[in-house]
Design an enzyme around this catalytic site. Structure first.
Site, short mmCIF file in Angstrom:
data_model
loop_
_atom_site.label_atom_id
_atom_site.label_comp_id
_atom_site.label_asym_id
_atom_site.label_seq_id
_atom_site.Cartn_x
_atom_site.Cartn_y
_atom_site.Cartn_z
CE LYS A 135 -7.83 0.78 1.26
NZ LYS A 135 -8.94 0.11 1.95
CG MET A 155 -4.51 7.60 8.86
SD MET A 155 -3.12 8.32 7.94
CE MET A 155 -3.84 8.46 6.32
CG ASP A 174 -0.31 0.04 2.53
OD1 ASP A 174 0.78 0.62 2.65
OD2 ASP A 174 -0.89 -0.52 3.48
#
Length: 520
Positions: A61, A181, A39
């Protein structure tokens, strides 16, 4: 037809970003896997550690750019495993700390696919520690709570509580709150905690891209951090720390290269060799191993029997490793090398040779191929004619200086390309994404410098990179005058005004001394 046995899937934590913070187990799996599914948060440098035939699948992503759904990722893992492949699912941080590793494990379980979990260092702790923030501290914070900050809905997943109720509970926790995040929802987070009764003067810190060359810490309080973050354009990936520990900054200012950001180019072995001492001095390092050493299968038949050779010339450590690898493949008894003499380009190559139990017979005072060729020629003239052949075992793309000088001096030798150097454009692209943060970029060879600037020029021409991303204060540090000359030509072509430093010692130590001296 034989039924294919399903391969094993390893859900592997890549750590917070720094290549030194990945586990030994994870490294072993990356080096031996058939398929690597990775990722956006996994350091691209790990891609260079895979086998040549490893299949690499990007499923990263990022906010607003969903390249693969979780369902798609699950399907990829299952399909590759059913082909009998050993699959590494490389995830930033730890697989189970908001990494959705549990969902992947469930999917594998349901489809009868064997799997293992390999823990990783989570950014929830590591990013804050890297920025000098302890998640716990005696008499200040006895606990910490890690919370996803992706969406307000995620902050209240139970469905039975309102977001306000949940924030009210968080606000009453006597410890550190860590939101992962959560920058895009910073306003909701701070307002929720304030409404829940938390003191508006509670210290808050946001650490962006912790442990990497792009690490940045932004400080404020619960009542001020939102405006400060907007002004400073703070963005994910980031870790938000709320609590009294955010007032600390346990970062030593005594290390000579503290805060210095260095991009290291070259082969994997060289970048690792240079990375450690720079980190020990306090530097933040980004390794870009975009030069890959590939053994030449044609070298074996070209190399004469050992009994016919008098001298072997090595122009790099790579040649030494590949020579002994070739001998092992042949089943050669190393005692048959007792009458061989070795000419090497520098101390690093001499030390590598010593690791195999052999001392170098000639090392030039200045570690360049040009000086080695001149000095070696002079030595042969002062000695009796060698009893056997002279063989240079080096890169297919090796310097022409060696052949030109030996030919001019009338010395016959076999120039055997024992390996070749291939460039990895994806690794160069990853380095180019970091250049706006770098204070120094190092080059160990002309070929490495050319590979970097060729890609820089190519992307600039097609408008995919801005020239000014490479700020003028960034300096290029080169091993050898020839490498510096190559960098200088490219700087002229690209109209760059960056300063070029040439290491006085043509090895990794010389680069370190150049950077340290420049910082004083």
């Amino acid at each position: 037809m034989n039924k294919i046995t399903a391969g094993t899937v390893y859900l592997v934590g890549a750590g917070p970003g720094d290549t030194g913070l990945i586990t030994i187990r994870a490294q072993e799996l990356i080096k031996n896997c058939d398929v690597l599914v990775y990722d956006a948060l996994a350091n691209p440098a790990f891609l260079g550690e895979t086998k040549t035939d490893c299949k690499k699948i990007f499923v990263g992503k990022m906010l607003g750019k969903h390249s693969a759904s979780q369902s798609d990722i699950n399907d990829i893992l299952i399909q590759q495993a059913l082909l009998g492949k050993t699959v590494v699912r490389l995830k930033g941080g730890d697989p189970f700390v908001f990494g959705r590793g549990g969902e992947e494990a469930q999917a594998l379980e349901e489809n009868g696919i064997p799997y293992q979990i390999v823990p990783g260092v989570t950014s929830a702790i590591a990013a804050l520690e890297s920025a000098g923030i302890p998640v716990t501290q005696r008499k200040v914070a006895r606990s910490f709570t890690v919370i996803t900050g992706h969406t307000q809905e995620n902050l209240c997943e139970s469905g039975t509580e309102s977001a306000e109720d949940r924030f009210s509970q968080y606000a009453k926790i006597d410890g550190t709150l860590v939101f992962l995040m959560g920058v895009s929802h910073l306003k909701e987070i701070t307002l929720g905690l304030l409404k829940g009764g938390m003191n508006p003067n509670t210290p808050v810190s946001i650490v962006e891209q912790g442990t990497t060359v792009h690490e940045r810490r932004t400080n404020g309080t619960l009542s001020t951090i939102t405006k400060i973050a907007e002004r400073e354009r703070v963005s994910n990936p980031a870790v938000i720390c709320v609590g009294k520990v955010a007032q600390f900054n346990f970062t030593s200012q005594k290390l000579p290269l503290n805060g210095t950001r260095v991009g290291i180019t070259g082969t994997s072995s060289f970048t690792k060799k240079l990375s450690k001492p720079l980190k020990d001095l306090g530097a933040r390092v980004y390794c870009a191993p975009f030069l890959k050493v590939v053994c030449d299968s044609q070298a074996d038949p070209l190399l004469p029997p050992i009994s016919e050779i008098s001298w072997i010339i090595f122009t790099s450590t790579n040649g030494v490793h590949d020579f002994f690898r070739l001998l092992k493949k042949r089943g050669t008894d190393f005692r048959s090398l007792s009458n061989l003499k070795f000419c090497v380009v520098g101390s690093g190559t001499a030390n590598t040779l010593k690791e195999y139990g052999f001392a170098a017979d000639y090392v030039p005072e200045r570690y360049t191929v040009l000086d080695m060729a001149k000095g070696f020629s002079a030595r042969l003239k002062n000695e009796k004619s060698p009893r056997g052949k002279i063989c240079a075992l080096r890169a297919k793309e090796g310097s022409e200086d060696l052949a030109e000088i030996l030919k001019k001096e009338g010395i016959q030798f076999s120039d055997i390309p024992i390996y070749s150097i291939q460039k990895d454009s994806a690794q160069i692209d990853s380095l180019l994404e970091q250049i706006d943060a770098l204070d120094y970029i190092t080059f160990a060879s002309s070929s490495g410098a050319s590979a970097f600037f060729e890609r820089f020029y190519e992307l600039k021409e097609i408008k995919e990179i801005e020239k000014n991303r490479l700020h003028a204060e960034c300096k290029f540090v080169c091993i050898g005058e020839k490498t510096a000359e190559t960098v200088g030509k490219w700087c002229t072509k690209l109209s760059l005004s960056n300063k070029i430093l040439t290491a006085s010692n043509y090895n990794a130590d010389g680069i370190i001394k150049s950077i340290s001296g420049d910082k004083k």
